[in-house]
Motif scaffolding. Structure first.
Motif, short mmCIF file in Angstrom:
data_model
loop_
_atom_site.label_atom_id
_atom_site.label_comp_id
_atom_site.label_asym_id
_atom_site.label_seq_id
_atom_site.Cartn_x
_atom_site.Cartn_y
_atom_site.Cartn_z
N GLU A 141 0.83 -1.15 0.12
CA GLU A 141 -0.08 -0.13 -0.20
C GLU A 141 1.19 1.28 -0.31
O GLU A 141 1.49 1.59 0.55
CB GLU A 141 -1.26 0.53 1.25
N ILE A 142 0.74 2.21 -0.83
CA ILE A 142 1.31 3.29 -1.23
C ILE A 142 0.62 4.39 -1.13
O ILE A 142 -0.57 4.69 -1.32
CB ILE A 142 1.93 3.34 -2.17
N PHE A 143 0.30 5.18 0.12
CA PHE A 143 -0.03 6.67 0.21
C PHE A 143 0.90 8.36 -0.40
O PHE A 143 2.16 7.93 0.42
CB PHE A 143 -0.37 7.00 1.58
N ALA A 144 0.40 8.57 -1.70
CA ALA A 144 1.42 9.58 -1.91
C ALA A 144 0.29 11.18 -1.57
O ALA A 144 -0.37 11.15 -2.31
CB ALA A 144 1.90 9.09 -3.25
N ASN A 145 1.09 12.04 -1.96
CA ASN A 145 0.52 13.93 -1.58
C ASN A 145 1.40 13.95 -3.55
O ASN A 145 2.36 13.76 -3.66
CB ASN A 145 0.85 14.62 -0.56
N ILE A 146 0.11 14.86 -3.85
CA ILE A 146 0.97 15.03 -5.62
C ILE A 146 0.69 16.80 -5.05
O ILE A 146 -0.42 16.99 -4.65
CB ILE A 146 -0.29 14.90 -6.56
N TYR A 147 1.86 17.71 -5.16
CA TYR A 147 1.36 19.40 -4.69
C TYR A 147 1.55 19.82 -6.43
O TYR A 147 2.26 19.43 -7.49
CB TYR A 147 2.36 19.28 -3.94
N VAL A 148 0.63 20.98 -6.09
CA VAL A 148 0.22 21.96 -6.92
C VAL A 148 1.12 23.63 -6.60
O VAL A 148 0.85 23.21 -5.04
CB VAL A 148 -1.14 21.53 -7.73
N GLU A 149 0.43 24.33 -7.30
CA GLU A 149 0.49 25.49 -6.49
C GLU A 149 -0.31 26.43 -6.67
O GLU A 149 0.07 27.47 -6.43
CB GLU A 149 1.93 26.50 -8.03
N LYS A 150 -1.19 26.27 -7.70
CA LYS A 150 -2.55 26.30 -7.80
C LYS A 150 -3.72 25.85 -7.45
O LYS A 150 -3.66 24.72 -8.15
CB LYS A 150 -2.26 27.61 -8.61
N ASP A 151 -4.47 26.83 -6.87
CA ASP A 151 -5.77 26.40 -6.16
C ASP A 151 -6.33 25.40 -8.16
O ASP A 151 -6.62 24.19 -8.32
CB ASP A 151 -6.87 26.67 -5.90
N GLY A 152 -6.63 26.26 -9.34
CA GLY A 152 -7.02 25.76 -10.44
C GLY A 152 -5.72 25.06 -11.55
O GLY A 152 -6.25 23.89 -11.56
N HIS A 153 -4.54 24.27 -10.39
CA HIS A 153 -4.54 23.33 -10.98
C HIS A 153 -4.68 22.23 -10.54
O HIS A 153 -4.79 20.84 -10.59
CB HIS A 153 -1.96 23.94 -10.67
N LYS A 154 -5.13 22.20 -9.20
CA LYS A 154 -5.28 21.23 -8.23
C LYS A 154 -6.52 21.06 -8.77
O LYS A 154 -6.87 19.29 -8.96
CB LYS A 154 -6.37 21.57 -7.20
N ARG A 155 -7.21 21.88 -9.35
CA ARG A 155 -8.86 20.95 -9.94
C ARG A 155 -8.25 20.10 -11.48
O ARG A 155 -9.65 19.49 -12.01
CB ARG A 155 -9.71 22.01 -10.17
N ILE A 156 -7.15 20.60 -12.18
CA ILE A 156 -7.38 20.18 -13.82
C ILE A 156 -6.86 19.09 -13.11
O ILE A 156 -6.79 18.18 -13.54
CB ILE A 156 -6.12 21.28 -14.07
N VAL A 157 -5.93 18.54 -11.71
CA VAL A 157 -5.25 17.32 -11.56
C VAL A 157 -5.93 16.59 -10.69
O VAL A 157 -6.41 15.06 -11.53
CB VAL A 157 -4.35 17.57 -10.38
N ILE A 158 -7.25 16.72 -10.57
CA ILE A 158 -8.13 16.08 -10.03
C ILE A 158 -9.48 15.63 -11.11
O ILE A 158 -9.62 14.61 -11.43
CB ILE A 158 -9.62 16.95 -8.40
N GLY A 159 -9.08 16.64 -11.77
CA GLY A 159 -10.37 16.31 -13.12
C GLY A 159 -12.24 16.06 -12.65
O GLY A 159 -12.68 16.00 -11.62
N SER A 160 -12.94 16.30 -13.66
CA SER A 160 -14.57 15.85 -13.52
C SER A 160 -14.71 14.84 -12.87
O SER A 160 -14.33 13.66 -13.54
CB SER A 160 -14.78 15.88 -15.09
#
Length: 156
Positions: A86-105
């Motif tokens: 089992e692996i737990f990881a955080n993906i870090y982005v620099e802006k809220d807008g980028h977070k929404r893009i990485v998560i996607g619809s």
């Protein structure tokens, strides 16, 4: 042409001549010393390799949508059995807008990133992997030494 051992015309567009060039270069290179045992594929820790695999998949899938301001931190790797890790990881982005893009619809992009990364990590680790990913905003992380160190980008 004088002063050269070989002249190989190549085409970057079609790839013509590249295999011939590769073969010539391989034959010209002297065999170097063996720095690692035959069964060792890297000198990097598994957690760094896993983080880079996740980052690679994110950048590949998002190449036209966000800049390269993505960092990955492995929070925890737990071997649950001989057949499952089992692996737990955080993906870090620099802006809220980028977070929404990485998560996607409805989480669709994050699911794609996770699925592709999981397959590559399973191949690396030779076991099944349960990969849990979270996306977090960490503004300006690329310009802070402590953040770079935490994410494995400096040797200090």
């Amino acid at each position: 042409i004088t002063g050269y051992d070989e002249c190989v015309p190549i085409s970057a567009k079609s790839g013509r001549g590249l295999s011939e060039l590769k073969e010539i270069l391989l034959n010209m290179m002297p065999e170097g010393p063996e720095y690692f045992p035959d069964d060792m594929i890297t000198d990097q820790p598994v957690r760094n390799m896993c983080a880079e695999i996740i980052r690679e998949q994110a950048l590949t899938l998002l190449r036209y949508e966000i800049p390269y301001g993505i960092g990955v931190e492995i929070q925890k790797i737990t071997k649950l059995s001989d057949k499952l890790t089992e692996i737990f990881a955080n993906i870090y982005v620099e802006k809220d807008g980028h977070k929404r893009i990485v998560i996607g619809s409805k989480g669709s992009m994050l699911q794609k990133i996770g699925s592709q990364a999981r397959l590559a990590i399973e191949e690396l680790m030779e076991t099944h992997v349960s990969l849990q990913l979270w996306v977090k905003v960490r503004e300006d992380w690329r310009n802070r030494t402590d953040d770079l160190r935490t994410l494995g980008y400096t040797s200090e």
